[in-house]
Design an enzyme around this catalytic site. Structure first.
Site, PDB file in Angstrom:
ATOM      1  N   ARG A  12       0.753  -1.289  -0.114  1.00  0.00           N
ATOM      2  CA  ARG A  12      -0.029   0.084  -0.123  1.00  0.00           C
ATOM      3  C   ARG A  12       0.800   1.325   0.159  1.00  0.00           C
ATOM      4  O   ARG A  12       0.088   2.192  -0.247  1.00  0.00           O
ATOM      5  CB  ARG A  12      -0.899   0.004   1.222  1.00  0.00           C
ATOM      6  CG  ARG A  12      -2.252  -0.912   0.925  1.00  0.00           C
ATOM      7  CD  ARG A  12      -3.230  -1.091   2.122  1.00  0.00           C
ATOM      8  NE  ARG A  12      -2.591  -1.453   3.235  1.00  0.00           N
ATOM      9  CZ  ARG A  12      -2.818  -2.745   3.405  1.00  0.00           C
ATOM     10  NH1 ARG A  12      -3.279  -3.629   2.592  1.00  0.00           N
ATOM     11  NH2 ARG A  12      -2.252  -3.092   4.748  1.00  0.00           N
ATOM     12  N   GLU A  46       4.596 -11.020  14.154  1.00  0.00           N
ATOM     13  CA  GLU A  46       4.170 -11.771  15.517  1.00  0.00           C
ATOM     14  C   GLU A  46       4.401 -13.199  15.456  1.00  0.00           C
ATOM     15  O   GLU A  46       4.923 -13.757  16.601  1.00  0.00           O
ATOM     16  CB  GLU A  46       2.543 -11.423  15.310  1.00  0.00           C
ATOM     17  CG  GLU A  46       1.751 -11.639  16.801  1.00  0.00           C
ATOM     18  CD  GLU A  46       0.405 -11.285  16.462  1.00  0.00           C
ATOM     19  OE1 GLU A  46      -0.176 -11.034  15.389  1.00  0.00           O
ATOM     20  OE2 GLU A  46      -0.209 -11.904  17.465  1.00  0.00           O
TER      21      GLU A  46
HETATM   22  P1  AMP Z   1       3.977  -2.881  11.216  1.00  0.00           P
HETATM   23  O1  AMP Z   1       5.226  -3.439  10.758  1.00  0.00           O
HETATM   24  O2  AMP Z   1       3.401  -3.530  12.457  1.00  0.00           O
HETATM   25  O3  AMP Z   1       4.091  -1.378  11.694  1.00  0.00           O
HETATM   26  O4  AMP Z   1       3.065  -2.893  10.374  1.00  0.00           O
HETATM   27  C1  AMP Z   1       2.989  -1.929   9.069  1.00  0.00           C
HETATM   28  C2  AMP Z   1       2.325  -2.693   7.961  1.00  0.00           C
HETATM   29  O5  AMP Z   1       1.155  -3.350   8.297  1.00  0.00           O
HETATM   30  C3  AMP Z   1       1.874  -1.457   6.913  1.00  0.00           C
HETATM   31  O6  AMP Z   1       2.546  -1.692   5.841  1.00  0.00           O
HETATM   32  C4  AMP Z   1       0.343  -1.726   6.818  1.00  0.00           C
HETATM   33  O7  AMP Z   1       0.054  -1.886   5.603  1.00  0.00           O
HETATM   34  C5  AMP Z   1      -0.035  -3.001   7.769  1.00  0.00           C
HETATM   35  N1  AMP Z   1      -0.869  -2.731   8.886  1.00  0.00           N
HETATM   36  C6  AMP Z   1      -0.782  -3.127  10.291  1.00  0.00           C
HETATM   37  N2  AMP Z   1      -2.013  -2.946  10.794  1.00  0.00           N
HETATM   38  C7  AMP Z   1      -2.868  -2.448  10.089  1.00  0.00           C
HETATM   39  C8  AMP Z   1      -3.997  -2.058  10.334  1.00  0.00           C
HETATM   40  N3  AMP Z   1      -4.732  -2.067  11.590  1.00  0.00           N
HETATM   41  N4  AMP Z   1      -4.783  -1.480   9.298  1.00  0.00           N
HETATM   42  C9  AMP Z   1      -4.206  -1.816   8.150  1.00  0.00           C
HETATM   43  N5  AMP Z   1      -2.987  -2.020   7.947  1.00  0.00           N
HETATM   44  C10 AMP Z   1      -2.341  -2.330   8.823  1.00  0.00           C
END
Ligand code: AMP
Length: 171
Positions: free
Chosen positions: A59, A96
């Site tokens: 995205r 996770e």
């Molecule tokens: P993180 O590595 O945990 O910061 O996750 C980031 C990635 O996960 C981003 O590229 C988002 O596209 C996706 N993501 C994580 N949580 C969500 C959420 N609640 N809603 C939408 N996309 C999410």
């Protein structure tokens, strides 16, 4: 920013139970919303402080090329494994459960280039942190991060040690 927030669709329990997913497709199909989000992502970013704009699959690709174009810069993709056709540098990061990998072309960033990293959501910060490492492996410098959404309660910001971060909406 209330305008942007009101256009983001919230989907409970997707892609799995317990996750509240922030769906930006409803924001992007709205012409005023799309204009606001592209303007917001480059607000406060000085074109002279950035050499290239990087987007994270998938995205981040929705926004980064348009932001790059608006700043008069080029766009670099960071992709999931085995998608890029030439020599790559890669980084592993913790999920996770298990690990994931992201890749960049070895010649995508030249040493010393300043990189603005764009993605849709800053959640735990694992993805953004990994991409910063990838930029630095190639000798680039992280100029900053621009996110549409930041999930404050996950403290992802703490992983991005001191880099400038701007997020348009917070939950
Ligand atoms: P993180 O590595 O945990 O910061 O996750 C980031 C990635 O996960 C981003 O590229 C988002 O596209 C996706 N993501 C994580 N949580 C969500 C959420 N609640 N809603 C939408 N996309 C999410």
């Amino acid at each position: 920013m209330d305008q942007i927030k009101s256009l983001i669709r919230e989907i409970p329990d997707w892609p799995k139970p317990g996750i509240l997913f922030y769906d930006i497709t409803t924001l992007m199909k709205d012409s005023a919303g799309l204009t606001a989000v592209i303007a917001g992502l480059q607000e406060g970013v000085k074109a002279e402080d950035v050499d290239v704009v990087l987007g994270i699959e998938a995205r981040g690709f929705f926004f980064a090329p348009t932001v790059a174009h608006a700043l008069g810069k080029g766009f670099v993709p960071v992709r999931k494994p085995k998608k890029l056709p030439w020599e790559t540098e890669s980084v592993e990061y913790a999920l996770e459960y298990g690990v994931d990998t992201l890749e960049i072309h070895k010649d995508a960033i030249k040493p010393g280039q300043r990189v603005l990293i764009v993605d849709d959501v800053l959640a735990t910060g694992g993805t953004a942190e990994a991409v910063a490492k990838l930029v630095e492996k190639l000798g680039g410098k992280v100029a900053g991060f621009a996110f549409v959404i930041e999930l404050d309660f996950l403290n992802g910001r703490e992983k991005l040690n001191g880099y400038p971060i701007q997020s348009l909406v917070h939950y």
